[in-house]
Enzyme design. Structure first.
Site, PDB file in Angstrom:
ATOM      1  N   GLU A 494      72.606  37.214  54.124  1.00 32.15           N
ATOM      2  CA  GLU A 494      73.589  36.132  54.157  1.00 32.15           C
ATOM      3  C   GLU A 494      74.919  36.646  53.596  1.00 32.15           C
ATOM      4  O   GLU A 494      74.935  37.209  52.499  1.00 32.15           O
ATOM      5  CB  GLU A 494      73.066  34.960  53.308  1.00 32.15           C
ATOM      6  CG  GLU A 494      71.775  34.379  53.857  1.00 32.15           C
ATOM      7  CD  GLU A 494      70.887  33.746  52.792  1.00 32.15           C
ATOM      8  OE1 GLU A 494      71.381  33.397  51.714  1.00 32.15           O
ATOM      9  OE2 GLU A 494      69.667  33.632  53.049  1.00 32.15           O
ATOM     10  N   GLU A 525      65.425  33.440  54.126  1.00 29.84           N
ATOM     11  CA  GLU A 525      64.987  34.582  53.315  1.00 29.84           C
ATOM     12  C   GLU A 525      63.688  35.213  53.821  1.00 29.84           C
ATOM     13  O   GLU A 525      63.557  36.440  53.840  1.00 29.84           O
ATOM     14  CB  GLU A 525      64.836  34.163  51.847  1.00 29.84           C
ATOM     15  CG  GLU A 525      66.154  33.961  51.098  1.00 29.84           C
ATOM     16  CD  GLU A 525      66.880  32.669  51.465  1.00 29.84           C
ATOM     17  OE1 GLU A 525      66.282  31.808  52.137  1.00 29.84           O
ATOM     18  OE2 GLU A 525      68.052  32.513  51.081  1.00 29.84           O
ATOM     19  N   GLN A 547      70.306  36.831  48.623  1.00 31.13           N
ATOM     20  CA  GLN A 547      71.574  36.611  47.910  1.00 31.13           C
ATOM     21  C   GLN A 547      71.408  36.491  46.392  1.00 31.13           C
ATOM     22  O   GLN A 547      72.194  37.046  45.652  1.00 31.13           O
ATOM     23  CB  GLN A 547      72.253  35.384  48.491  1.00 31.13           C
ATOM     24  CG  GLN A 547      73.748  35.390  48.284  1.00 31.13           C
ATOM     25  CD  GLN A 547      74.434  34.455  49.261  1.00 31.13           C
ATOM     26  OE1 GLN A 547      74.293  33.248  49.180  1.00 31.13           O
ATOM     27  NE2 GLN A 547      75.177  35.016  50.193  1.00 31.13           N
ATOM     28  N   ASP A 550      66.877  34.137  42.364  1.00 34.00           N
ATOM     29  CA  ASP A 550      66.181  32.844  42.376  1.00 34.00           C
ATOM     30  C   ASP A 550      65.659  32.503  43.779  1.00 34.00           C
ATOM     31  O   ASP A 550      64.696  31.758  43.914  1.00 34.00           O
ATOM     32  CB  ASP A 550      67.121  31.733  41.921  1.00 34.00           C
ATOM     33  CG  ASP A 550      67.676  32.005  40.537  1.00 34.00           C
ATOM     34  OD1 ASP A 550      67.198  31.408  39.576  1.00 34.00           O
ATOM     35  OD2 ASP A 550      68.569  32.865  40.425  1.00 34.00           O
ATOM     36  N   TYR A 551      66.311  33.013  44.814  1.00 31.33           N
ATOM     37  CA  TYR A 551      65.922  32.676  46.190  1.00 31.33           C
ATOM     38  C   TYR A 551      64.953  33.694  46.787  1.00 31.33           C
ATOM     39  O   TYR A 551      64.515  33.539  47.925  1.00 31.33           O
ATOM     40  CB  TYR A 551      67.171  32.511  47.071  1.00 31.33           C
ATOM     41  CG  TYR A 551      68.159  31.568  46.427  1.00 31.33           C
ATOM     42  CD1 TYR A 551      67.696  30.416  45.786  1.00 31.33           C
ATOM     43  CD2 TYR A 551      69.518  31.835  46.393  1.00 31.33           C
ATOM     44  CE1 TYR A 551      68.567  29.556  45.144  1.00 31.33           C
ATOM     45  CE2 TYR A 551      70.396  30.972  45.756  1.00 31.33           C
ATOM     46  CZ  TYR A 551      69.916  29.832  45.127  1.00 31.33           C
ATOM     47  OH  TYR A 551      70.762  28.985  44.487  1.00 31.33           O
ATOM     48  N   HIS A 592      70.960  30.013  39.464  1.00 30.97           N
ATOM     49  CA  HIS A 592      71.813  31.199  39.578  1.00 30.97           C
ATOM     50  C   HIS A 592      71.702  32.076  38.350  1.00 30.97           C
ATOM     51  O   HIS A 592      72.572  32.899  38.105  1.00 30.97           O
ATOM     52  CB  HIS A 592      73.278  30.799  39.807  1.00 30.97           C
ATOM     53  CG  HIS A 592      73.483  30.120  41.130  1.00 30.97           C
ATOM     54  ND1 HIS A 592      73.354  28.775  41.296  1.00 30.97           N
ATOM     55  CD2 HIS A 592      73.769  30.620  42.351  1.00 30.97           C
ATOM     56  CE1 HIS A 592      73.563  28.448  42.557  1.00 30.97           C
ATOM     57  NE2 HIS A 592      73.811  29.548  43.231  1.00 30.97           N
TER      58      HIS A 592
END
Ligand SMILES: Cc1ncc(C[n+]2csc(CCOP(=O)(O)OP(=O)(O)O)c2C)c(N)n1
Length: 793
Positions: A494, A525, A547, A550-551, A592
């Protein structure tokens, strides 16, 4: 959705090849029947079979060419047999869990039956000539999890086609002409991964030909509970490509018992996919499951009488037979003979596979029995030994675990006896335990000459005076050099393309190297990682960006189930040296600033995990991983991109070895073991501690997997005798992992004069804002207090 109405033209295929299909269909059906019998009679543990799907797969195989790829699931035995990617003996060898990779090349006994794979690498880890082979990526059990990698397998052809500079890789691609065949069951289409993957395939226009084997059920649950409108045709309709207008997917439909329509559909669909590089889906409804879902249940419990009667009538082989007769392609007697021959051939293959599997075990049993009888000759426990050997000798089938368990019992029963025969049995036991580990616990990571563990350090060299730049500029220079150095290297994620990633690590590189090398993706993802797996399986070197750390959770299932297990589950037959780039630790707010490393560490064994404290070290890890053939995750420090670093003049060459911590500050009184953003905090705390007369040693572990291969931390504890494990994960998270490594693996417990301590983030997610961060994460003051308490204790 196009559904051909005509039959295959009689001239298109010879009579012989059509009868060959019929023969193979029956061979495969017999294999399913025999497979079930083998499970029910106790020779195999579990069975799941492809009966009822034979005809559609024979048609699909007609469209497959050497060099093409498959990403599918457990129903595909007929296809695998038809394209020459599997023999019947190998099929049965997997059912028996034969650990010999020659006899069971899919997984060397590591995967349950019908989890197919072909070998892509030779014994030294070098690529085979993939363009001349039928290639199948290795199946996994989670439903729809074959879909993310399918995107990448197809996308690789797109890359090869748009990269003439890769034309020399003739063992990997013929200019991108290969297509990727996918298969999935209808119920699995209810999974999010399915929708994410077909959307991604449509967006990137990956040459993928996906078949949906639709038998109307997911185990016992009917399609109405799986999909809106109870109809794949209806819900897929919006994906239909509008030629020349929209990207989308070409949709086809052919009923699972209609051999001529299936053949025509597959030829037409594959032709379009190959020529135009567009994805297509062939929805194949009206399939049956003559033996039910698997050996663990019976479909009579949930299918109506009418449905069962319909399944008998519309069994694809019954219908193909009727078609052959109606077309006068063969008479009843000829077909009967073919069916009989197929039955015999399947039985013969099954017997050969069983004998080949059991014979080495019988030999081992003979060795064990001879050793045990020698022991019985002199032991007071002779009756017990003889009885145990009798039991083992009567047991069918022979199992290693039974031999070892019995040997262990006999060694306990004869403990204290000193006889050469007992020593011999003990030696045999040890030898077998080692051999068992070699069979079942190898190939988690590469052992080839390109293993990243074999990559040694190349130190940075600086100009005088050194050029000082922002952290992100160090990465930018690293990626630029990697693009220039490694033609197979490509990056996507991304905001990675036009923007050059949210922190500018790839800034300007799309312009410089083109859209095929530095590419934006959608927010997806799991399929970003799947795309990377498919590309890496085909010999490219993808960097997939997630990115924020956390993701990574969105991709964690695919990382854990697919990427991490790949080399292991194929016993070294396949590899996907994917580099996952992400950024985490400190910034702002609940999503984040996470550092959920224990979750990651627990799930991704098989992938190296690098946690560099700055961008120079991150660059060095990228170079190390690119020089190697294993996958790795690199977690950059989120708030480090604008911190100043010196730019090495040899940025393209610097390398850090994996698993070698760095002592950042030498001290006598206590050792602080940490990584990533906490390194800076530990060093700041050490300054404060020094003011208070406490001399702390600070160690950056640099990589969590592997962990301190040289015992640097244990060595430090011999000096300081006190240790604090520090990070931003939850209590009992990665600090507990590090503590186990140091105390148990390195045996450092013996050096400690005080209980080992951990200092972590709070148990909750980190709160937003500077104060939220301060109270949610370790900081200079809490580290100071923890070390002071440790030293004063
Ligand atoms: C993620 C996940 N959930 C549940 C299962 C258990 N499971 C195995 S097969 C299956 C049904 C799949 O049905 P379908 O996709 O229609 O394929 P079929 O077996 O009918 O060919 C289920 C629920 C699984 N393997 N993976």
């Amino acid at each position: 959705m196009s559904e051909p109405t005509g039959g295959i033209r009689r001239s298109q295929f010879s009579r012989e090849s059509i009868l060959d299909d019929y023969r193979l269909g029956h061979l495969s059906r017999q294999a399913s029947y025999l497979g079930r019998r083998e499970v029910l009679t106790g020779k195999a543990k579990f069975g799941i079979f492809g009966d009822g799907k034979e005809v559609a797969q024979l048609a699909m195989a007609r469209a497959f060419r050497p060099g093409d790829w498959r990403s599918g699931y457990y129903r595909d035995q007929t296809f695998m047999l038809a394209v020459g990617a599997l023999t019947l003996e190998q099929y049965f060898a997997q059912l028996y869990a034969d650990p010999d990779p020659e006899r069971e090349p899919c997984s060397a006994g590591r995967q349950m039956n019908a989890h197919f794979a072909t070998r892509l690498l030779d014994a030294a880890g070098e690529w085979l000539d993939l363009t001349s082979l039928p290639n199948s990526s290795s199946d996994i059990s989670p439903t729809a999890a074959q879909m993310p990698r399918l995107v990448g397998l197809g996308y690789a052809s797109r890359i090869f086609r748009c990269r003439p500079d890769l034309a020399h890789l003739t063992h990997l691609s013929r200019g991108g002409d290969e297509i990727a065949f996918g298969t999935i069951g209808d119920a699995s289409c209810a999974e999010g991964l399915f929708w994410e993957a077909i959307n991604a395939a449509a967006v990137v226009q990956a040459p993928v030909l996906l078949s949906i084997w639709d038998n109307g059920y997911g185990i016992s649950v009917p399609i109405e509970y799986q999909l809106a409108k109870g109809s794949l045709t209806e819900v897929l309709a919006g994906f239909q490509r509008d030629k020349g207008v929209t990207n989308g997917i070409d949709l086809y439909r052919a009923r699972g018992w209609d051999y001529p329509a299936l053949c025509e559909t597959y030829l037409q669909a594959a032709e379009g996919v190959r020529r135009e590089h567009v994805p297509a889906i062939v929805h194949v409804p009206e399939l049956t499951q003559p033996q039910g879902h698997s050996t663990s249940g019976s479909h009579e419990r949930y299918k109506s009488k009418e449905r069962l009667a319909w399944e008998k009538e519309y069994d694809c082989l019954v219908q193909m037979r009727a078609w052959l007769l109606a077309q006068e392609l063969a008479g009843d007697e000829e077909l009967r003979r073919i069916e009989e021959e197929a039955k015999e051939a399947a039985r013969a293959a099954q017997r050969r596979a069983w004998e080949a599997f059991q014979e080495p075990l019988r030999e081992e049993r003979r060795r064990f029995a001879a050793l045990a009888r020698d022991l019985a000759a002199t032991s007071p426990a002779r009756e017990r030994i003889s009885a145990a050997v009798d039991v083992v000798e009567r047991h069918d089938p022979v199992q290693r675990r039974q031999l070892l368990a019995t040997a262990a019992e006999l060694l306990v029963a004869t403990r204290g006896e000193s006889a050469p025969a007992r020593d011999a049995l003990a030696a045999w036991y040890d030898e077998q335990a080692v051999a068992g580990r070699a069979l079942y616990s190898t190939h988690l990571h590469s052992t080839s000459s390109r293993s990243p563990l074999a990559v040694s350090a190349v130190a940075p060299v600086y100009a005088s005076p050194p050029e000082t730049v922002n952290g992100y500029e160090v990465l930018n220079a690293c990626f630029d050099a990697a693009m220039a150095r490694v033609p197979e290297f490509l990056a996507f994620g991304e905001d990675v393309g036009a923007l050059g990633d949210v922190n500018q690590g790839f800034m300007g590189l799309q312009e410089k190297y083109g859209l095929c090398r530095v590419t934006d993706t959608g927010i997806r993802e799991a399929t970003i990682v799947g795309q990377a797996i498919g590309l890496a399986l085909r010999g490219l070197r993808p960097l997939a960006e997630i990115q924020y750390l956390d993701y990574l959770l969105y991709a964690l299932q695919i990382l854990a189930d697919d990427l991490a297990t790949l080399r292991y589950r194929t016993a070294g037959g396949q590899q996907a040296p994917v580099i996952v780039r992400t950024r985490g630790h400190r910034l702002e707010g609940i999503w984040h600033s996470g550092s959920p490393l224990a979750g990651i560490l627990g799930l991704v064994r098989g992938i190296w995990v690098c946690v560099p404290r700055d961008m120079t070290r991150a660059a060095a890890f990228y170079n190390t991983l690119l020089a190697g053939d294993d996958p790795g995750i690199v977690v950059e420090v989120l708030n480090g991109y604008r911190l100043k670093e010196r730019l090495p003049v040899n940025i393209g060459e610097i390398r850090l070895p994996l698993g070698v911590p760095e002592v950042l500050r030498s001290g006598r009184d206590a050792t602080v073991v940490t990584y990533g953003a906490c390194c800076r905090i530990a060093l700041e705390a050490a300054e404060l501690l020094a003011e208070a007369g406490i001399d702390a040693e600070v160690i950056d572990v640099q990589t969590l997997l592997p962990f301190d291969r040289e015992g640097v931390i244990g060595h430090s504890l011999q000096k300081t005798h006190r240790v604090l494990f520090l990070d931003e994960d939850v209590p009992g998270g990665a600090t507990a992992y590090m503590m186990r490594q140091v105390l148990e693996e390195q045996g450092a417990f013996w050096w400690l004069d005080a209980p080992p301590r951990t200092l972590t983030g709070a148990a909750h997610r980190p709160a937003f804002g500077s104060d939220g961060d301060y109270f949610s994460k370790p900081n200079r003051e809490t580290v100071y207090a923890a070390v002071e308490a440790l030293v004063r204790s």
